[in-house]
Design a protein around this motif. Structure first.
Motif, PDB file in Angstrom:
ATOM      1  N   SER A 159     -13.472  56.097 -66.743  1.00 36.15           N
ATOM      2  CA  SER A 159     -13.170  57.326 -67.483  1.00 36.15           C
ATOM      3  C   SER A 159     -12.686  57.015 -68.903  1.00 36.15           C
ATOM      4  N   TRP A 160     -12.071  55.845 -69.083  1.00 36.22           N
ATOM      5  CA  TRP A 160     -11.656  55.425 -70.431  1.00 36.22           C
ATOM      6  C   TRP A 160     -12.879  55.154 -71.307  1.00 36.22           C
ATOM      7  N   LEU A 161     -13.878  54.490 -70.742  1.00 32.20           N
ATOM      8  CA  LEU A 161     -15.113  54.259 -71.499  1.00 32.20           C
ATOM      9  C   LEU A 161     -15.803  55.581 -71.819  1.00 32.20           C
ATOM     10  N   ALA A 162     -15.858  56.486 -70.838  1.00 33.85           N
ATOM     11  CA  ALA A 162     -16.471  57.794 -71.084  1.00 33.85           C
ATOM     12  C   ALA A 162     -15.730  58.544 -72.186  1.00 33.85           C
ATOM     13  N   ARG A 163     -14.428  58.429 -72.190  1.00 34.50           N
ATOM     14  CA  ARG A 163     -13.623  59.079 -73.235  1.00 34.50           C
ATOM     15  C   ARG A 163     -13.948  58.501 -74.608  1.00 34.50           C
ATOM     16  N   ARG A 164     -13.981  57.182 -74.718  1.00 32.81           N
ATOM     17  CA  ARG A 164     -14.228  56.554 -76.011  1.00 32.81           C
ATOM     18  C   ARG A 164     -15.653  56.808 -76.494  1.00 32.81           C
ATOM     19  N   LEU A 165     -16.579  56.958 -75.550  1.00 33.64           N
ATOM     20  CA  LEU A 165     -17.972  57.188 -75.933  1.00 33.64           C
ATOM     21  C   LEU A 165     -18.257  58.644 -76.286  1.00 33.64           C
ATOM     22  N   THR A 166     -17.652  59.568 -75.546  1.00 35.22           N
ATOM     23  CA  THR A 166     -18.034  60.981 -75.670  1.00 35.22           C
ATOM     24  C   THR A 166     -16.920  61.906 -76.120  1.00 35.22           C
ATOM     25  N   GLY A 167     -15.665  61.463 -76.001  1.00 27.18           N
ATOM     26  CA  GLY A 167     -14.532  62.345 -76.280  1.00 27.18           C
ATOM     27  C   GLY A 167     -14.113  63.182 -75.085  1.00 27.18           C
ATOM     28  N   ALA A 168     -14.839  63.099 -73.970  1.00 23.90           N
ATOM     29  CA  ALA A 168     -14.526  63.905 -72.789  1.00 23.90           C
ATOM     30  C   ALA A 168     -13.341  63.317 -72.029  1.00 23.90           C
ATOM     31  N   TYR A 169     -12.483  64.202 -71.545  1.00 21.01           N
ATOM     32  CA  TYR A 169     -11.370  63.790 -70.689  1.00 21.01           C
ATOM     33  C   TYR A 169     -11.657  64.298 -69.288  1.00 21.01           C
ATOM     34  N   LEU A 170     -11.936  63.378 -68.360  1.00 21.49           N
ATOM     35  CA  LEU A 170     -12.265  63.753 -66.989  1.00 21.49           C
ATOM     36  C   LEU A 170     -12.092  62.548 -66.080  1.00 21.49           C
ATOM     37  N   LEU A 171     -12.218  62.794 -64.781  1.00 22.89           N
ATOM     38  CA  LEU A 171     -12.141  61.742 -63.785  1.00 22.89           C
ATOM     39  C   LEU A 171     -13.059  62.144 -62.640  1.00 22.89           C
ATOM     40  N   ASP A 172     -13.694  61.151 -62.035  1.00 26.46           N
ATOM     41  CA  ASP A 172     -14.573  61.475 -60.907  1.00 26.46           C
ATOM     42  C   ASP A 172     -13.750  61.681 -59.637  1.00 26.46           C
ATOM     43  N   HIS A 173     -14.324  62.425 -58.683  1.00 27.11           N
ATOM     44  CA  HIS A 173     -13.631  62.763 -57.442  1.00 27.11           C
ATOM     45  C   HIS A 173     -13.230  61.525 -56.654  1.00 27.11           C
ATOM     46  N   GLN A 174     -14.106  60.524 -56.600  1.00 31.68           N
ATOM     47  CA  GLN A 174     -13.792  59.332 -55.810  1.00 31.68           C
ATOM     48  C   GLN A 174     -12.540  58.658 -56.352  1.00 31.68           C
ATOM     49  N   SER A 175     -12.493  58.450 -57.655  1.00 32.43           N
ATOM     50  CA  SER A 175     -11.317  57.827 -58.261  1.00 32.43           C
ATOM     51  C   SER A 175     -10.076  58.692 -58.067  1.00 32.43           C
ATOM     52  N   ALA A 176     -10.233  60.008 -58.240  1.00 30.79           N
ATOM     53  CA  ALA A 176      -9.105  60.922 -58.085  1.00 30.79           C
ATOM     54  C   ALA A 176      -8.533  60.861 -56.672  1.00 30.79           C
ATOM     55  N   SER A 177      -9.418  60.685 -55.681  1.00 27.54           N
ATOM     56  CA  SER A 177      -8.943  60.650 -54.293  1.00 27.54           C
ATOM     57  C   SER A 177      -8.093  59.417 -54.014  1.00 27.54           C
ATOM     58  N   GLN A 178      -8.108  58.449 -54.922  1.00 31.58           N
ATOM     59  CA  GLN A 178      -7.262  57.271 -54.767  1.00 31.58           C
ATOM     60  C   GLN A 178      -5.985  57.350 -55.602  1.00 31.58           C
ATOM     61  N   VAL A 179      -5.798  58.483 -56.287  1.00 28.11           N
ATOM     62  CA  VAL A 179      -4.499  58.726 -56.928  1.00 28.11           C
ATOM     63  C   VAL A 179      -3.620  59.435 -55.886  1.00 28.11           C
ATOM     64  N   SER A 180      -3.578  58.842 -54.703  1.00 32.88           N
ATOM     65  CA  SER A 180      -2.835  59.429 -53.589  1.00 32.88           C
ATOM     66  C   SER A 180      -1.350  59.530 -53.940  1.00 32.88           C
ATOM     67  N   PRO A 181      -0.683  60.628 -53.543  1.00 32.83           N
ATOM     68  CA  PRO A 181      -1.163  61.738 -52.727  1.00 32.83           C
ATOM     69  C   PRO A 181      -1.502  62.987 -53.559  1.00 32.83           C
ATOM     70  N   LEU A 182      -1.934  62.805 -54.788  1.00 35.17           N
ATOM     71  CA  LEU A 182      -2.071  63.936 -55.702  1.00 35.17           C
ATOM     72  C   LEU A 182      -3.408  64.660 -55.595  1.00 35.17           C
ATOM     73  N   TYR A 183      -4.299  64.204 -54.719  1.00 36.53           N
ATOM     74  CA  TYR A 183      -5.631  64.798 -54.569  1.00 36.53           C
ATOM     75  C   TYR A 183      -5.781  65.365 -53.171  1.00 36.53           C
ATOM     76  N   ASP A 184      -6.307  66.571 -53.083  1.00 42.24           N
ATOM     77  CA  ASP A 184      -6.578  67.256 -51.815  1.00 42.24           C
ATOM     78  C   ASP A 184      -8.001  66.908 -51.390  1.00 42.24           C
ATOM     79  N   ILE A 185      -8.141  66.061 -50.354  1.00 42.53           N
ATOM     80  CA  ILE A 185      -9.460  65.543 -50.028  1.00 42.53           C
ATOM     81  C   ILE A 185     -10.376  66.605 -49.431  1.00 42.53           C
ATOM     82  N   GLU A 186      -9.852  67.536 -48.651  1.00 44.15           N
ATOM     83  CA  GLU A 186     -10.712  68.567 -48.084  1.00 44.15           C
ATOM     84  C   GLU A 186     -11.077  69.618 -49.132  1.00 44.15           C
ATOM     85  N   GLY A 187     -10.132  69.943 -49.992  1.00 45.95           N
ATOM     86  CA  GLY A 187     -10.397  70.932 -51.047  1.00 45.95           C
ATOM     87  C   GLY A 187     -11.124  70.359 -52.244  1.00 45.95           C
ATOM     88  N   GLU A 188     -11.201  69.022 -52.325  1.00 48.07           N
ATOM     89  CA  GLU A 188     -11.849  68.332 -53.446  1.00 48.07           C
ATOM     90  C   GLU A 188     -11.301  68.817 -54.782  1.00 48.07           C
TER      91      GLU A 188
END
Length: 498
Positions: A159-188
């Motif tokens: 996501s850091w590379l995507a930010r530097r390349l495009t200016g977008a601030y985002l994270l993919d669901h898979q990575s987010a699901s490993q920021v436990s416990p801050l991600y709701d896996i069933e609700g995605e």
């Protein structure tokens, strides 16, 4: 000639590939780096290096194939990592790496006591461990309040590379699901109450899937990298999942086995399987779930032995081959950097049992290879006990270049391993995702089986089954029998390092 460019930021190096529409690798580039270990249990890295190496790799690849027309960019990286930056996207401290960094053990205990283990597993899928990103955020807040006060955004390598390349601030669901416990896996989605409680000052990154287009290359990024302005860039994800894509091991029933500095396993299914000793995550694609595990050392252990003995890998492999199954009565526990799954023991340490004056470096090297193989078996048996239906195993990563290591894993586990033609890894998977995201009606979407067919199958030697069954039993008993003494030694090591 239309091409896609893929770059992966790994633990020991960053790798890039330039790939044509048929999946042929036209050029590769690598930049070696080292992580920092400033204290026992800390493993971190300067996040600015990730971008610097991406720039160098992109320019090298483009220069190698001047006729290439870059149609898309794929990004990938180790994880879950915690890179916090300020309002101006300047890192407030080095990035804290994935499960090999065990500093947040106090925060894991605190958060588990505050929320409850059952509720953490219900919402996030997994219990908290050194792999979880949430406790590492809390560690920064509690231990480095000045850095935390400046932190505004959260990134991982992709996501850091995507930010530097495009200016977008985002994270993919898979990575987010490993920021436990801050991600709701069933609700995605992010779990709002716990985000507010533990990361409230950090702007939530919007969530996307790994192959979604994050944006296009900005003028500044084009000037820095040589990639044409306006080129689409995918969101990307963590390297193990991108490696699974690179070999077609991301379908339901697949198990990806990654031979690298650490060993990583990803089983893909449709159900959310929960077990205390493994990691339950979102998949790289919508509608899939993963049960994942990882050894803290594998290639790192063989590298340590190479440095210790002064021999090169071909010689050590020849010596290990001569040693034979069972390493002439040696048994090793591979926990030289603690262990992640399935024992989840940051204070585990390496053990070598059965040493005599007659043992050689080849016996030690063979024992190390067998130790990682037995660790793989421990993970696979735990996954299956949790309900994982493993129908196909695909090997990937740098370690697949050594046939002996893969054969030992098959012999010790009973698994048949598919070895694809191309095992370069996550950078290739990132390029494939970029090619898929930018496919046109004229070209059609690429198929990974066409890009990267299976080249070889590794079958277990059935005559060794009983021998490795007995060795695995001893492996489990050795850990239990030595655990108390090893934990005391680990405590002494921490005192010495303080």
């Amino acid at each position: 000639m239309r091409c896609t460019l893929g770059v992966d930021i790994g633990t020991a190096s960053s790798k890039g590939v330039l790939v044509d529409v048929d999946g042929e690798i036209l050029a590769t580039a690598t930049r070696a780096h080292e992580v920092s270990r400033p204290h026992t249990g800390w493993v971190e890295m300067d996040g600015l290096v990730w971008w610097d190496e991406f720039v160098a790799i992109a320019r090298e690849l483009i220069a190698a194939v001047p006729e290439a027309e870059i149609g898309g960019v794929g990004v990938s990286g180790m994880g879950p990592c915690i890179l916090l930056v300020d309002d101006d996207d300047v890192p407030v401290r080095p990035a804290i790496l994935y499960g090999v960094d065990t500093r947040a053990h106090v925060q894991i205990e605190q958060m588990t006591a505050q929320i409850g283990a059952e509720e953490i597993a219900r919402v996030g899928g997994s219990l908290l461990s050194s792999q979880a990103g949430g406790p590492k955020l809390v560690w920064v807040a509690e231990e480095e309040p000045e850095a935390w006060a400046r932190a505004r955004r959260l990134f991982m390598p992709a996501s850091w590379l995507a930010r530097r390349l495009t200016g977008a601030y985002l994270l993919d669901h898979q990575s987010a699901s490993q920021v436990s416990p801050l991600y709701d896996i069933e609700g995605e989605r992010w779990h709002e109450p716990w985000w507010a409680r533990y990361a409230g000052s950090i702007e939530q990154p919007p969530l996307r899937w790994a192959g979604d287009v994050a944006g296009t290359v900005t003028p500044d990024a084009a000037s820095a990298t040589g990639i044409p302005e306006g080129t689409p860039v995918i969101t990307g994800t963590i390297d193990a999942w991108t490696e699974a894509v690179s070999v077609g091991a991301h379908e339901v029933g697949d198990l990806m086995l990654m031979y690298g500095t650490t060993m990583f396993l990803v089983a893909t299914g449709e159900e959310t399987l929960r077990t205390p000793s493994m990691w339950t995550t979102a998949g790289a694609f919508a509608g899939t779930r993963n049960l994942a595990g990882g050894l803290s050392t594998s290639g790192a252990l063989t590298s340590w032995l190479k440095d210790l003995t002064g021999a090169d890998y071909p010689q050590l492999l020849a010596d290990a081959e001569e040693s034979g199954p069972g390493a002439r009565g040696l048994l090793m526990l591979p926990y030289f950097a603690g262990e992640r799954t399935p024992i989840q023991d940051a204070d585990a340490r390496g053990v070598v049992a059965g040493l005599t004056l007659g043992h050689t470096r080849g016996d030690l090297y063979r024992a190390a290879l067998e130790a990682t193989a037995l660790g793989v078996r421990h993970n696979v048996e735990t996954m299956r006990a949790a309900g994982a239906d493993i129908g196909r195993v695909v090997a990937v990563g740098g370690g697949t270049q050594g046939r002996l290591w893969m054969q030992i894993v098959s012999d010790a586990t009973g698994l048949v391993q598919d070895v694809p033609e191309t095992t370069i890894g996550a950078s290739y998977g990132a390029a494939f995702l970029a090619a898929t995201a930018t496919a046109t009606a004229a070209t059609g979407a690429p198929v990974i089986a066409d890009w990267n067919p299976v080249a070889e199958k590794i079958h277990p030697d059935e005559t060794l089954r009983a021998r490795y069954d007995a060795l695995f039993d001893r492996y489990l008993r050795l850990y239990e029998g030595s655990k108390d003494v090893v934990h005391e030694l680990a405590a002494e090591q921490k005192k010495e390092a303080a």
